[in-house]
Motif scaffolding. Structure first.
Motif, PDB file in Angstrom:
ATOM      1  N   GLY A  23      36.765  35.574  39.801  1.00 53.88           N
ATOM      2  CA  GLY A  23      37.272  34.835  40.957  1.00 53.88           C
ATOM      3  C   GLY A  23      36.908  33.372  41.001  1.00 53.88           C
ATOM      4  O   GLY A  23      37.688  32.534  41.460  1.00 53.88           O
ATOM      5  N   LEU A  52      44.814  40.310  43.734  1.00 45.14           N
ATOM      6  CA  LEU A  52      43.366  40.186  43.679  1.00 45.14           C
ATOM      7  C   LEU A  52      42.892  38.874  43.054  1.00 45.14           C
ATOM      8  O   LEU A  52      41.725  38.509  43.202  1.00 45.14           O
ATOM      9  CB  LEU A  52      42.765  41.365  42.911  1.00 45.14           C
ATOM     10  N   VAL A  53      43.763  38.161  42.364  1.00 47.12           N
ATOM     11  CA  VAL A  53      43.365  36.875  41.797  1.00 47.12           C
ATOM     12  C   VAL A  53      43.016  35.935  42.946  1.00 47.12           C
ATOM     13  O   VAL A  53      43.766  35.796  43.912  1.00 47.12           O
ATOM     14  CB  VAL A  53      44.479  36.279  40.921  1.00 47.12           C
ATOM     15  N   SER A  54      41.890  35.254  42.856  1.00 49.36           N
ATOM     16  CA  SER A  54      41.385  34.457  43.971  1.00 49.36           C
ATOM     17  C   SER A  54      42.298  33.279  44.298  1.00 49.36           C
ATOM     18  O   SER A  54      42.974  32.726  43.428  1.00 49.36           O
ATOM     19  CB  SER A  54      39.982  33.942  43.660  1.00 49.36           C
ATOM     20  N   LYS A 113      45.958  38.321  35.600  1.00 51.51           N
ATOM     21  CA  LYS A 113      45.362  39.505  36.192  1.00 51.51           C
ATOM     22  C   LYS A 113      43.870  39.265  36.445  1.00 51.51           C
ATOM     23  O   LYS A 113      43.221  38.515  35.732  1.00 51.51           O
ATOM     24  CB  LYS A 113      45.555  40.715  35.285  1.00 51.51           C
ATOM     25  N   GLN A 114      43.359  39.921  37.472  1.00 50.45           N
ATOM     26  CA  GLN A 114      41.947  39.786  37.842  1.00 50.45           C
ATOM     27  C   GLN A 114      41.043  40.322  36.737  1.00 50.45           C
ATOM     28  O   GLN A 114      41.377  41.284  36.036  1.00 50.45           O
ATOM     29  CB  GLN A 114      41.694  40.566  39.136  1.00 50.45           C
ATOM     30  N   SER A 139      34.735  41.725  35.845  1.00 50.92           N
ATOM     31  CA  SER A 139      33.802  41.852  36.966  1.00 50.92           C
ATOM     32  C   SER A 139      32.805  42.985  36.732  1.00 50.92           C
ATOM     33  O   SER A 139      31.723  42.990  37.319  1.00 50.92           O
ATOM     34  CB  SER A 139      34.566  42.100  38.267  1.00 50.92           C
ATOM     35  N   ARG A 194      33.002  40.909  46.280  1.00 44.66           N
ATOM     36  CA  ARG A 194      33.559  39.580  46.027  1.00 44.66           C
ATOM     37  C   ARG A 194      32.703  38.769  45.051  1.00 44.66           C
ATOM     38  O   ARG A 194      32.303  37.643  45.319  1.00 44.66           O
ATOM     39  CB  ARG A 194      33.729  38.824  47.343  1.00 44.66           C
TER      40      ARG A 194
END
Length: 303
Positions: free
Chosen positions: A60, A85-87, A133-134, A165, A242
């Motif tokens: 993020g 979901l990408v910040s 993509k996240q 993540s 987060r």
């Protein structure tokens, strides 16, 4: 009328507007009596003009983007197709048209279908497409499915890995996935299988750190599965919400207390679940680290 200035300035046919055809001047055998404009002939475009990059955006924080990802979304792309979901901080870097899919619960299939349709249309128009993509697209991000979809269309996606993540999140909360004398291996699992099925729970291994993605919406059931699989009730647990964002938060508990702890803390998605003695590794007194027993008989700290 053909704008010759535009033609002469073209350095790469893929940089031209999507609808523009490719032009090449005739050879020396062309009639000298023809004007410059008449000595231009149209060539049919190749079957696949467009290009696509499948890119991981990391957890993020824009500072955690790879240089390749940053260049792709700020310079290279003609269009960026991103997951929700990408910040917003990363999306703010995009310089070209941007589409963010709606993948809320109940809309995942339609959101994914719309992404495929928009990407396919852009590729047919000769555009440079970024599929953003996240995290890393291939760590429970359906990256492989999308790669194979575009290959079937005749496009070989360029893969740009992202910082997952599952690895970055724990460390940003000062939780090492491996630590000498405590954890010699780690495992990344999904808490939710295909079509919301319940995946098999990994067996308990004392020297392993286990990271669960997409698990917190069913935490209570997951904890029951952990207990059935032999996980100790006092095994340390951490929830990192987060990860890398300014409002990142780490909630610490044990297998026995995590459900109630999360309820009291009021969960703020997205988050990852980390289970194992390594959750407390950096919180221990350094003098105690060398004396941990083979059974890793440390106790989870209370948040």
């Amino acid at each position: 009328m053909i704008d010759l200035t535009t033609i002469h300035n073209m350095t790469n046919p893929y940089d031209s507007p999507p609808a523009s055809p490719r032009y090449t001047p005739l050879g020396p055998s062309s009639s000298p009596n023809l004007s410059s404009a008449q000595q231009i002939r149209l060539q049919p475009p190749p079957h696949t003009l467009g290009e696509i990059k499948l890119i991981g955006a990391g957890p993020g924080d824009p500072d955690l983007l790879t240089m390749a990802a940053y260049k792709a979304i700020t310079i290279w792309a003609d269009i960026v197709l991103a997951d929700k979901l990408v910040s917003k901080e990363i999306l703010a870097l995009v310089k070209c048209p941007l589409f963010v899919a709606n993948k809320d619960k109940g809309c995942q299939a339609s959101g994914q279908q719309e992404l495929f349709e928009r990407a396919t249309q852009a590729l047919k128009e000769g555009k440079k497409v970024v599929r953003l993509k996240q995290g890393d697209p291939f760590i429970f991000g359906r990256g492989g499915e999308e790669f194979l979809f575009f290959r079937r269309l005749g496009y070989e996606a360029i893969i740009v890995p992202g910082l997952s993540s599952s690895i970055a999140g724990p460390l940003l909360a000062q939780i090492p996935l491996t630590h000498r004398g405590i954890a010699s291996q780690f495992l990344v699992c999904t808490g939710t299988g295909k079509l919301d099925t319940i995946p098999d729970m990994p067996t308990y291994v004392a020297h392993r750190t286990t990271v669960f993605l997409m698990a917190l919406h069913r935490l209570e059931d997951l904890v029951q599965d952990l207990l059935k699989a032999g996980y100790p009730v006092d095994l340390p647990v951490a929830i990192v919400e987060r990860a890398s964002a300014k409002d990142q938060r780490c909630i610490r508990a044990t297998v026995e207390t995590v459900v109630q702890t999360l309820k009291e803390a009021k969960y703020r998605p997205p988050g990852i679940l980390i289970i194992g003695w390594a959750c407390d590794a950096l919180a221990q007194d350094p003098e105690q680290l060398g004396g941990l027993t083979a059974g890793f008989a440390v106790r989870g700290s209370e948040a």
